[in-house]
Enzyme design. Sequence first.
Site, short mmCIF file in Angstrom:
data_model
loop_
_atom_site.label_atom_id
_atom_site.label_comp_id
_atom_site.label_asym_id
_atom_site.label_seq_id
_atom_site.Cartn_x
_atom_site.Cartn_y
_atom_site.Cartn_z
N LYS A 1 39.14 59.35 38.87
CA LYS A 1 40.23 59.86 39.72
C LYS A 1 40.60 61.30 39.36
O LYS A 1 40.07 61.86 38.41
CB LYS A 1 41.43 58.92 39.62
CG LYS A 1 41.09 57.45 39.67
CD LYS A 1 40.54 56.97 41.02
CE LYS A 1 40.00 55.56 40.88
NZ LYS A 1 40.21 54.67 41.98
C1 LIG Z 1 40.59 53.20 41.90
C2 LIG Z 1 41.25 52.56 43.05
C3 LIG Z 1 42.17 51.51 42.91
C4 LIG Z 1 42.43 50.81 41.61
O1 LIG Z 1 42.75 51.61 40.53
P1 LIG Z 1 42.44 51.09 39.04
O2 LIG Z 1 43.15 52.10 38.19
O3 LIG Z 1 40.96 51.08 38.87
O4 LIG Z 1 43.06 49.74 38.93
C5 LIG Z 1 42.82 51.04 44.05
N1 LIG Z 1 42.56 51.56 45.26
C6 LIG Z 1 41.67 52.55 45.44
C7 LIG Z 1 41.46 53.09 46.83
C8 LIG Z 1 40.97 53.07 44.35
O5 LIG Z 1 40.07 54.04 44.55
#
Ligand SMILES: *Cc1c(COP(=O)(O)O)cnc(C)c1O
Length: 399
Positions: free
Chosen positions: A194
Amino acid sequence: MTGEQGMRYETWRALALWGEEEEAAALEVIRSRSLFRYYGPDLRHRTDLFETAFAETAGVPHTVAVSSGTAALTAAMIGLGIPAGAEVIVPAVTFVGSVGAVVAARGIPVFAEIDDTLTLDPALLEERVTERTWGVMPVHLGNAAADMDPILEVARRHGLRVIEDAAQAAGVHYRGRPVGGLGDAGAFSFQLDKNITAGEGGAVTTADADVYDRVARYQDQGGQFTTSKGATRGTGDSPPFVGVNQRMTELTAAVLSAQLPRLAPMCRRLRDVARQVRAATADLPIRWRRLPDEEGSGGDLTLFLDSRLQARALVADLNAAGIPAHTLYQGQPVTANRAVREGRTPWGVEWERPPRLRTSEALLGRSVTIGLGAAMTDEDVDAVVTALRKSHQDVTGNG
Ligand SMILES: *Cc1c(COP(=O)(O)O)cnc(C)c1O
């Protein structure tokens, strides 16, 4: 998704800018021996400070830092008071964590079509609304906002709660406002892929003090420390309820705080890179993903081909030239996941097989996303342009 073998540059975002600031921030927390956010021998309040700073980034009065993006989505819906068995509309194209969060919040996911923005189609959203619909979860996919104004309009008309899945969109704006503050609550992820990262982590954003209060309690066992310590934490007078532990550690918050000042410049740079590539290929008949607000995007280069076959050929061609490119989620909507398709949750089968959403399947399958990295040089950008010009002509046969 990132760091593919044999590519000429890496597609990491925050991780590409990783530096001494992260080391110093982490070392300070380690030396304080106070890795727990609510007390310790020498507490530095890194999580409190991160919450305040991130609230500003998201343009909301309140943020609760939690352990993951999935936890943030779950806590956001619980903070908003989701009733058991309530339906939440989720786009057919998203990460499975969006669905998992609805399940964890005891809701039932209902899937809706995307359009050429690769996010919820506001025009088709309304068709999925029933008397059991409680909320809608627009997903700001791949560093670009969903088309929030028409989505919010449908939600308002039907009295639905809006939970923004902004896991992939820290730093992204929609019509001048940061995502995460457009609906009733927003959720961010700080997992490795992210925009800012500490490996894991998440945050809930909201303008509603009562929602904040409930989220703060939920992520802390119903208010183990939030209600007993700190004048500004969890002091609302809603009745107590049993929660879980989704707390962020001080180490995580310190590392994330080191990255926060780099977020806006990184998004600006990647948006410029995307713009340069589009401009340099403007003479080709490329069908780019439609961005409801390109100005606010954090840099995305996704295009549509005529067929899955062409999309696959373009990915192979670009990869052969050392350019990172892929089709998101292997071209599969989230409903292709067996558990999602069969409605299987940890406590049994909870929903019937969702209908096939053919528009979403077709659009996703025909899409190709060119990976962008925060450490890309101008030469890398030129290489993308050169490879895209050649590959697009080769694959589509038109110049
Ligand atoms: C990464 C992601 C999540 C979940 O996040 P985590 O930190 O991995 O639990 C939820 N929705 C989307 C669209 C994502 O890309």
